[in-house]
Design an enzyme around this catalytic site. Structure first.
Site, PDB file in Angstrom:
ATOM      1  N   ASN A   1     -46.913   6.170 -17.602  1.00 13.89           N
ATOM      2  CA  ASN A   1     -46.360   5.085 -18.158  1.00 13.89           C
ATOM      3  C   ASN A   1     -47.253   3.634 -17.638  1.00 13.89           C
ATOM      4  O   ASN A   1     -48.302   4.247 -17.356  1.00 13.89           O
ATOM      5  CB  ASN A   1     -44.857   4.615 -17.095  1.00 13.89           C
TER       6      ASN A   1
ATOM      7  N   ASP B   1     -39.787  10.509 -14.179  1.00  9.34           N
ATOM      8  CA  ASP B   1     -38.593  11.393 -13.886  1.00  9.34           C
ATOM      9  C   ASP B   1     -38.834  13.060 -14.244  1.00  9.34           C
ATOM     10  O   ASP B   1     -38.086  13.513 -13.588  1.00  9.34           O
ATOM     11  CB  ASP B   1     -37.465  10.852 -14.621  1.00  9.34           C
TER      12      ASP B   1
ATOM     13  N   LYS C   1     -56.718  23.784 -22.688  1.00  8.83           N
ATOM     14  CA  LYS C   1     -56.427  22.807 -23.647  1.00  8.83           C
ATOM     15  C   LYS C   1     -55.454  23.226 -24.617  1.00  8.83           C
ATOM     16  O   LYS C   1     -55.856  24.247 -25.383  1.00  8.83           O
ATOM     17  CB  LYS C   1     -57.674  22.129 -24.234  1.00  8.83           C
TER      18      LYS C   1
ATOM     19  N   PHE D   1     -36.996  -0.354  -6.396  1.00  9.85           N
ATOM     20  CA  PHE D   1     -37.160  -1.164  -7.527  1.00  9.85           C
ATOM     21  C   PHE D   1     -36.152  -0.268  -8.729  1.00  9.85           C
ATOM     22  O   PHE D   1     -35.952   0.709  -8.382  1.00  9.85           O
ATOM     23  CB  PHE D   1     -38.879  -1.074  -7.807  1.00  9.85           C
TER      24      PHE D   1
ATOM     25  N   LYS E   1     -27.987   1.710  -9.035  1.00  8.74           N
ATOM     26  CA  LYS E   1     -28.767   2.661  -8.133  1.00  8.74           C
ATOM     27  C   LYS E   1     -28.990   2.274  -6.870  1.00  8.74           C
ATOM     28  O   LYS E   1     -29.448   3.066  -6.155  1.00  8.74           O
ATOM     29  CB  LYS E   1     -30.585   2.140  -8.968  1.00  8.74           C
TER      30      LYS E   1
ATOM     31  N   LYS F   1     -28.329   5.578  -4.522  1.00 10.07           N
ATOM     32  CA  LYS F   1     -29.514   5.923  -3.828  1.00 10.07           C
ATOM     33  C   LYS F   1     -29.282   5.514  -2.238  1.00 10.07           C
ATOM     34  O   LYS F   1     -30.248   5.728  -1.606  1.00 10.07           O
ATOM     35  CB  LYS F   1     -30.665   5.464  -4.276  1.00 10.07           C
TER      36      LYS F   1
END
Ligand code: PMT
Length: 398
Positions: free
Chosen positions: A208, A277, A287, A321, A335, A339
């Site tokens: 990301n 995730d 490859k 976060f 969350k 959590k």
């Protein structure tokens, strides 16, 4: 960070004097009002005009200056200082200060100040290891004077070894730390930062846009406030923060392993990392060749590190976060509850000036007790400070 801070920068005579110019630029860019004092020897290496131009303040070179001493210049400078820095600090000036000698503008002003004094020494390795020098440094340390240690490297005199001036960035960090109240002393804070990479084959991965800037800003800020900081970092292009233990990881499962290995020693865990995730169910050993028009990669769920931390019975203070693109408060609140966190920092990563790979952020802080705090647009450094203000206040009652 240094806005409206008055800093005296004492420059001594050494080849590293030119690096004090770079430091001056960092200090003024951060908002400090810098007043430079140069020893006579320093002026043999760099000119007062350079420091005067870049500091926008007159440079002090003489104790017996009739104009400045109309107002007892050295005492008024010493009184007004928030921080006194000596960069580069020579063995001679350190020795004089340790012996209580005040025979020029720099040593007289430092003797008269009540501000914290920070030395960044630079000298030949044999001078640095000389027992007389070492005893002088120890004496000053015991009296509460601060030091940014020199580093090892090739020295201007041709020798290799310790004695090279620390980088301007490290000395700047030392200045920030000297001016920060120590409200997290002895606390161990684990911070995760950056992205994770989930390998598809030896040349490709899923990841990301996280740069690590938010997590690294938190690590620097926590360290300045006196915490022992352990930074578990995914791959980033950032420089490791001074004074911070860094463990580099690549994948979510490596991050999971490292966080769990250290949880027992932590008072606080802040999870700023953007953890993938999912990972490819199978990592191809070679490859993957381009054959068909489309490829399907089956993904497996990664462990949710934060959720697992939330289940620990006597767990550290937990800050998560939430990277959201819609329904910021509702998704973050979910969350926080699911959590079992103490606090969550919700940021809208669809905004151009917030979230991934920018120097600024906008965050909504939500707390376990139902309270919240909206932090508008600010630098990631400032947001790190705001987050740690809440952590420090709530740790007292945790
Ligand atoms: O690195 P920068 O470029 O400065 O960008 C900063 C940031 C956008 C990455 C940062 O501000 C941020 O939002 N970090 C959290 C990103 C994220 O993964 O959010 P999330 O909503 O998907 O996850 C919620 C929380 O669970 C996070 O604290 C995350 O670290 C944690 N998590 C997620 C998945 C997982 N498998 N394990 C986890 O611990």
């Amino acid at each position: 960070m240094l806005t409206n801070k008055k800093i005296i920068l004492g420059v001594c005579g050494g080849i590293a004097a030119y690096k004090a110019i770079e430091l001056l630029r960092l200090l003024t860019k951060a908002g400090a009002d810098v007043h430079v004092i140069m020893t006579r020897a320093a002026q043999e290496f760099v000119t007062p005009l350079t420091f005067q131009t870049l500091s926008s303040n007159p440079v002090h070179t003489e104790l017996f200056n009739l104009i400045a001493e109309r107002e007892i210049g050295h005492i008024s400078l010493a009184d007004q200082a928030d921080l006194f820095m000596i960069v580069p600090a020579t063995a001679n000036v350190i020795g004089k200060i340790a012996a209580g000698i005040a025979d020029d503008m720099l040593t007289t002003t430092v003797m008269a100040t009540k501000a914290p004094v920070l030395f960044a020494p630079a000298m030949n390795v044999n001078m640095f290891t000389n027992r007389i020098y070492q005893e002088n440094e120890q004496k000053l340390r015991q009296l509460g004077y601060l030091f940014v240690d020199p580093i090892r490297g090739s020295l201007a005199c041709g020798w290799q070894g310790e004695g090279k001036l620390a980088s301007p960035e490290s000395i700047f960090e030392g200045a920030c730390a000297a001016l920060t109240a120590k409200d997290l002393p002895g606390r161990t804070i684990l911070i995760t930062a950056g992205p994770t990479r989930e390998e598809i084959d030896p040349v490709r991965y899923i990841s990301n846009h996280s740069s690590g800037k938010m997590g690294y800003a938190l690590a620097r800020a926590a360290c300045r406030r006196g915490a022992n900081v352990l930074l578990i970092s995914g791959p980033t292009a950032l420089t490791e923060p001074d004074g911070v233990r860094v463990v580099n990881v690549t994948s979510a499962s490596e991050m999971h392993h490292e966080v769990m290995a250290h949880v027992g020693e932590c008072d606080v865990i802040i999870k700023a990392a953007a953890v993938a995730d999912y990972r490819p169910l199978v990592r191809n050993a070679t490859k993957i060749k381009k054959k068909s028009d489309s490829v399907t990669i089956e993904l497996a769920k990664n462990p949710d590190i934060l959720a697992e931390l939330g289940k620990i019975h006597h767990r550290p203070f937990l800050v998560g976060f939430a990277a959201e693109t819609d329904a910021l408060a509702a998704n973050a609140e979910k969350k926080l509850r699911e959590k079992n966190l103490d606090m969550i920092v919700a940021n809208d990563v669809s905004l151009a000036d917030a979230g991934f790979n920018v120097d600024t952020n906008r965050a909504l802080l939500l707390f376990r007790d139902g309270s919240s705090s909206d932090c508008g647009l600010m630098s990631k450094e400032q947001l790190a400070g705001a987050i740690l203000d809440h952590v420090a206040a709530r740790l007292k009652i945790h």
